[in-house]
Scaffold this motif. Structure first.
Motif, PDB file in Angstrom:
ATOM      1  N   ARG A 140      -7.280 -12.148  -0.069  1.00 40.26           N
ATOM      2  CA  ARG A 140      -6.506 -12.177   1.179  1.00 40.26           C
ATOM      3  C   ARG A 140      -5.046 -11.810   0.926  1.00 40.26           C
ATOM      4  O   ARG A 140      -4.456 -12.204  -0.075  1.00 40.26           O
ATOM      5  CB  ARG A 140      -6.587 -13.566   1.816  1.00 40.26           C
ATOM      6  CG  ARG A 140      -7.932 -13.853   2.458  1.00 40.26           C
ATOM      7  CD  ARG A 140      -7.872 -15.127   3.292  1.00 40.26           C
ATOM      8  NE  ARG A 140      -9.118 -15.318   4.008  1.00 40.26           N
ATOM      9  CZ  ARG A 140      -9.389 -14.780   5.181  1.00 40.26           C
ATOM     10  NH1 ARG A 140      -8.491 -14.004   5.774  1.00 40.26           N
ATOM     11  NH2 ARG A 140     -10.553 -14.996   5.777  1.00 40.26           N
ATOM     12  N   LYS A 141      -4.490 -11.071   1.876  1.00 40.88           N
ATOM     13  CA  LYS A 141      -3.102 -10.642   1.738  1.00 40.88           C
ATOM     14  C   LYS A 141      -2.131 -11.813   1.816  1.00 40.88           C
ATOM     15  O   LYS A 141      -1.057 -11.780   1.201  1.00 40.88           O
ATOM     16  CB  LYS A 141      -2.764  -9.624   2.834  1.00 40.88           C
ATOM     17  CG  LYS A 141      -3.550  -8.324   2.746  1.00 40.88           C
ATOM     18  CD  LYS A 141      -3.187  -7.382   3.883  1.00 40.88           C
ATOM     19  CE  LYS A 141      -3.999  -6.090   3.805  1.00 40.88           C
ATOM     20  NZ  LYS A 141      -3.666  -5.154   4.912  1.00 40.88           N
ATOM     21  N   ASP A 142      -2.500 -12.865   2.563  1.00 39.87           N
ATOM     22  CA  ASP A 142      -1.592 -14.012   2.700  1.00 39.87           C
ATOM     23  C   ASP A 142      -1.741 -15.028   1.580  1.00 39.87           C
ATOM     24  O   ASP A 142      -1.080 -16.067   1.576  1.00 39.87           O
ATOM     25  CB  ASP A 142      -1.802 -14.696   4.054  1.00 39.87           C
ATOM     26  CG  ASP A 142      -3.248 -15.183   4.252  1.00 39.87           C
ATOM     27  OD1 ASP A 142      -4.021 -15.158   3.276  1.00 39.87           O
ATOM     28  OD2 ASP A 142      -3.586 -15.585   5.376  1.00 39.87           O
ATOM     29  N   GLY A 143      -2.635 -14.749   0.639  1.00 38.82           N
ATOM     30  CA  GLY A 143      -2.793 -15.626  -0.517  1.00 38.82           C
ATOM     31  C   GLY A 143      -3.719 -16.794  -0.294  1.00 38.82           C
ATOM     32  O   GLY A 143      -4.009 -17.542  -1.231  1.00 38.82           O
ATOM     33  N   SER A 144      -4.217 -16.996   0.905  1.00 39.62           N
ATOM     34  CA  SER A 144      -5.102 -18.129   1.194  1.00 39.62           C
ATOM     35  C   SER A 144      -6.551 -17.728   1.008  1.00 39.62           C
ATOM     36  O   SER A 144      -7.358 -17.798   1.936  1.00 39.62           O
ATOM     37  CB  SER A 144      -4.869 -18.612   2.628  1.00 39.62           C
ATOM     38  OG  SER A 144      -5.138 -17.556   3.543  1.00 39.62           O
TER      39      SER A 144
END
Length: 365
Positions: free
Chosen positions: A164-168
């Motif tokens: 995931r791009k948001d790190g989650s």
């Protein structure tokens, strides 16, 4: 009488590298064509090293570097480290590159660093263009009748890097993504941010790039090559750019230019774009449950039938690039580096085709 298993070596030798390469070796005509192209790039090389001049020891000569990179393609050598190992003891490789028998072989990391300089100054594209100009002077290009197609290139990145791009990221820790929805809008590869998750037809969804070529119909030589991110519109968009460049390269604006392609290019917007550029779309008609965008008046012409036969030549370039050139899965990362390797591979393919065409010409004389 049985010979003795002894090894004696003279401290001196009077042989040259030239003596070890057979007169009819296939690399001989290729080296002549490569050297002719490199000789026209002297101004570019001078500008490259003038911009980076900081004193110190001389770096790898760009001519030698490009010849070594071509060898890597011709002989399917997967890495710079393996290439340097081969150059250490392979006299044929030394001869082609231009290294004497006593010359030291470069450190792989130094070789890679110098390759980045070629990328920065588009030296590989320049080499490709000069090779193509040489083919044109020999009369091997029509310059008017082309075919276009695209192929998938597997990125040097795994599914595990697609997070995931948001790190989650919800990775379960065992590399399993079962039950997760992943797309290019929400995820990206942490290994190669330019790679895209893509599938085509019955292929599995993989992290990929897309390579595109424009081939000349006379002998199937590649007239243009480029790599883009993989998506459903990339093939037609790249085709329009390459067709426009080919159209602009014609000295006479009234000269007819044809563009052959498979059914995947039979879309209304693509056909209209070709006609607006003055390019006659010889695209295979897709009539499976729909109406083709290719006018019947074009599809009934003799030239259309010829284009449908000739456009299959473009597949030979893709096949050679994937089985010999190592483009099936590249070992570099980033759109620019993948594009550099793809263009270099297509230049190498053209050189092998031109060598064959030259031999046929000699036999016919």
């Amino acid at each position: 009488m049985r010979g003795a298993d002894t090894f004696t070596e003279s401290p001196f030798t009077l042989h040259r590298l030239e003596d070890f390469v057979p007169a009819d070796h296939p690399l001989r005509p290729i080296r002549q064509m490569v050297n002719a192209a490199l000789g026209k790039m002297d101004d570019l090389f001078a500008a490259m090293y003038e911009a980076h001049s900081k004193g110190g020891r001389p770096s790898i000569a760009p001519e030698k570097l490009l010849r070594a990179m071509l060898l890597q393609v011709f002989y399917s050598i997967r890495s710079e480290r393996q290439l340097m190992e081969q150059v250490q003891y392979n006299l044929l490789y030394r001869w082609f590159i231009g290294l004497a028998m006593e010359d030291a072989v470069w450190v792989p990391t130094v070789f890679t660093k110098n390759r980045e300089r070629l990328l920065e100054h588009d030296a590989v594209i320049e080499l490709f263009n000069h090779v193509l100009q040489s083919a044109d002077k020999q009369g091997w290009l029509s310059g008017e009748h082309f075919s276009v197609d695209g192929t998938l290139i597997q990125a040097w990145a795994s599914h595990k890097s697609f997070v995931r791009k948001d790190g989650s990221d919800g990775d379960q820790g065992d590399g399993s993504f079962k039950g997760q929805t992943r797309s290019n809008e929400t995820h990206e590869s942490s290994t190669d941010v330019d790679a895209r998750l893509y599938r085509k037809g019955k292929t599995a969804s993989e992290l990929r790039f897309m390579g595109h070529t424009l081939s000349d119909n006379r002998h199937g030589l590649i007239a243009s090559a480029v790599v883009t991110r993989a998506d459903g519109y990339a093939e037609r968009e790249a085709a329009k750019v390459m067709a426009r460049d080919a159209r602009q390269a014609l000295p006479d604006a009234q000269t007819a230019l044809t563009l052959g392609a498979d059914k995947g290019y039979d879309a209304q917007e693509f056909i209209e774009a070709c006609l607006a550029m003055g390019v006659t779309p010889h695209v295979a008609q897709n009539t499976s449950g729909r109406r083709s965008a290719v006018p019947d008046a074009i599809a009934r012409t003799d030239g259309y039938a010829v284009s449908q036969q000739k456009r299959k030549l473009i597949e030979q370039g893709f096949g050679w690039a994937k089985t010999v050139g190592g483009i099936r899965q590249v070992m570099v990362r980033g759109l620019e580096r993948v594009d550099q390797m793809f263009v270099l591979t297509m230049a190498a393919y053209n050189l092998t085709r031109m060598r064959t065409l030259g031999q046929i010409r000699l036999q016919g004389q």
